[in-house]
Write a protein that holds these residues in place. Structure first.
Motif, mmCIF file in Angstrom:
data_model
loop_
_atom_site.group_PDB
_atom_site.id
_atom_site.type_symbol
_atom_site.label_atom_id
_atom_site.label_comp_id
_atom_site.label_asym_id
_atom_site.label_seq_id
_atom_site.Cartn_x
_atom_site.Cartn_y
_atom_site.Cartn_z
ATOM 1 N N VAL A 44 0.827 -1.207 0.000
ATOM 2 C CA VAL A 44 0.000 0.000 0.000
ATOM 3 C C VAL A 44 0.862 1.257 0.000
ATOM 4 O O VAL A 44 0.621 2.191 -0.777
ATOM 5 C CB VAL A 44 -0.974 0.001 1.199
ATOM 6 C CG1 VAL A 44 -1.619 1.362 1.380
ATOM 7 C CG2 VAL A 44 -2.042 -1.054 1.007
ATOM 8 N N VAL A 45 1.870 1.293 0.842
ATOM 9 C CA VAL A 45 2.746 2.475 0.888
ATOM 10 C C VAL A 45 3.472 2.645 -0.441
ATOM 11 O O VAL A 45 3.540 3.754 -0.989
ATOM 12 C CB VAL A 45 3.736 2.380 2.069
ATOM 13 C CG1 VAL A 45 4.807 3.450 1.986
ATOM 14 C CG2 VAL A 45 2.989 2.471 3.391
ATOM 15 N N LEU A 51 -1.776 -0.919 -6.287
ATOM 16 C CA LEU A 51 -2.884 -0.895 -5.339
ATOM 17 C C LEU A 51 -3.996 -1.866 -5.752
ATOM 18 O O LEU A 51 -4.592 -2.523 -4.898
ATOM 19 C CB LEU A 51 -3.429 0.523 -5.180
ATOM 20 C CG LEU A 51 -2.510 1.502 -4.460
ATOM 21 C CD1 LEU A 51 -3.062 2.926 -4.539
ATOM 22 C CD2 LEU A 51 -2.287 1.093 -3.021
ATOM 23 N N GLY A 101 1.516 3.137 -9.500
ATOM 24 C CA GLY A 101 1.034 2.802 -8.172
ATOM 25 C C GLY A 101 -0.406 2.334 -8.154
ATOM 26 O O GLY A 101 -0.785 1.503 -7.325
ATOM 27 N N PHE A 102 -1.218 2.828 -9.073
ATOM 28 C CA PHE A 102 -2.605 2.395 -9.123
ATOM 29 C C PHE A 102 -2.711 0.916 -9.467
ATOM 30 O O PHE A 102 -3.573 0.207 -8.939
ATOM 31 C CB PHE A 102 -3.410 3.248 -10.103
ATOM 32 C CG PHE A 102 -3.523 4.683 -9.657
ATOM 33 C CD1 PHE A 102 -4.250 5.009 -8.516
ATOM 34 C CD2 PHE A 102 -2.901 5.694 -10.360
ATOM 35 C CE1 PHE A 102 -4.352 6.324 -8.095
ATOM 36 C CE2 PHE A 102 -3.002 7.005 -9.955
ATOM 37 C CZ PHE A 102 -3.729 7.328 -8.814
ATOM 38 N N GLY A 111 2.485 1.537 -3.362
ATOM 39 C CA GLY A 111 1.480 1.925 -4.351
ATOM 40 C C GLY A 111 1.103 3.391 -4.245
ATOM 41 O O GLY A 111 0.917 4.067 -5.266
ATOM 42 N N MET A 112 0.993 3.880 -3.025
ATOM 43 C CA MET A 112 0.646 5.293 -2.844
ATOM 44 C C MET A 112 1.769 6.195 -3.337
ATOM 45 O O MET A 112 1.513 7.220 -3.985
ATOM 46 C CB MET A 112 0.316 5.568 -1.386
ATOM 47 C CG MET A 112 -0.987 4.920 -0.955
ATOM 48 S SD MET A 112 -1.304 5.037 0.798
ATOM 49 C CE MET A 112 -1.829 6.735 0.913
ATOM 50 N N LEU A 113 3.008 5.813 -3.045
ATOM 51 C CA LEU A 113 4.142 6.614 -3.504
ATOM 52 C C LEU A 113 4.271 6.580 -5.028
ATOM 53 O O LEU A 113 4.559 7.594 -5.655
ATOM 54 C CB LEU A 113 5.439 6.129 -2.849
ATOM 55 C CG LEU A 113 5.570 6.385 -1.345
ATOM 56 C CD1 LEU A 113 6.827 5.712 -0.800
ATOM 57 C CD2 LEU A 113 5.593 7.873 -1.048
ATOM 58 N N SER A 118 1.895 6.075 -7.134
ATOM 59 C CA SER A 118 0.710 6.561 -7.841
ATOM 60 C C SER A 118 0.954 7.920 -8.489
ATOM 61 O O SER A 118 0.218 8.325 -9.390
ATOM 62 C CB SER A 118 -0.495 6.616 -6.908
ATOM 63 O OG SER A 118 -0.283 7.547 -5.880
#
Length: 127
Positions: free
Chosen positions: A77-78, A93, A89-90, A80-82, A84
């Protein structure tokens, strides 16, 4: 003279040949609910840490699997957020979403059959 205080029941692994799987089930469900609510995953991992020491080996494998699911999922998750920011990252996720659902469903299936997790160390999902 008789001892007025009876001894405490033993908490050894062999004292309960038919342990309850409800705590492990609740943790898998908390992980799935965390897809909507978010914080229930933290409650689940805390429960897994609390219950793993008194569980028999086959059930301990589920708690270890759940702990690993939380920490590996947090990494996904971290990351993927970075990532994105650059749109990759999408996809990560989306992978995490499918990954978490598969791990929880597979874990629940093996828990229902009272089997240990077949591959606790995997970063994907058990066979």
């Amino acid at each position: 003279m008789k001892d007025p205080i009876p001894p405490l029941p033993s908490t050894s692994q062999s004292s309960n040949p038919n342990p309850s799987t409800s705590n492990a089930q609740i943790i898998y469900i908390l992980y799935l609910v965390s897809l909507v609510v978010g914080v229930t995953g933290i409650v689940g991992v805390i429960m897994a840490y609390v219950y793993r020491d008194t569980a028999p080996d086959w059930l301990r494998s589920h708690y270890r699997f759940q702990i690993r699911t939380f920490w590996i999922g947090l990494l996904y998750v971290v990351s993927g957020m970075l990532l994105s920011v650059v749109l990759v990252g999408f996809l990560l996720l989306l992978f995490w979403l499918i990954w978490l659902i598969l791990r929880c469903v597979k874990g629940l299936q093996q828990l229902e059959r009272r089997e240990p997790i077949s591959d606790v160390e995997t970063w994907l999902w058990p066979k």
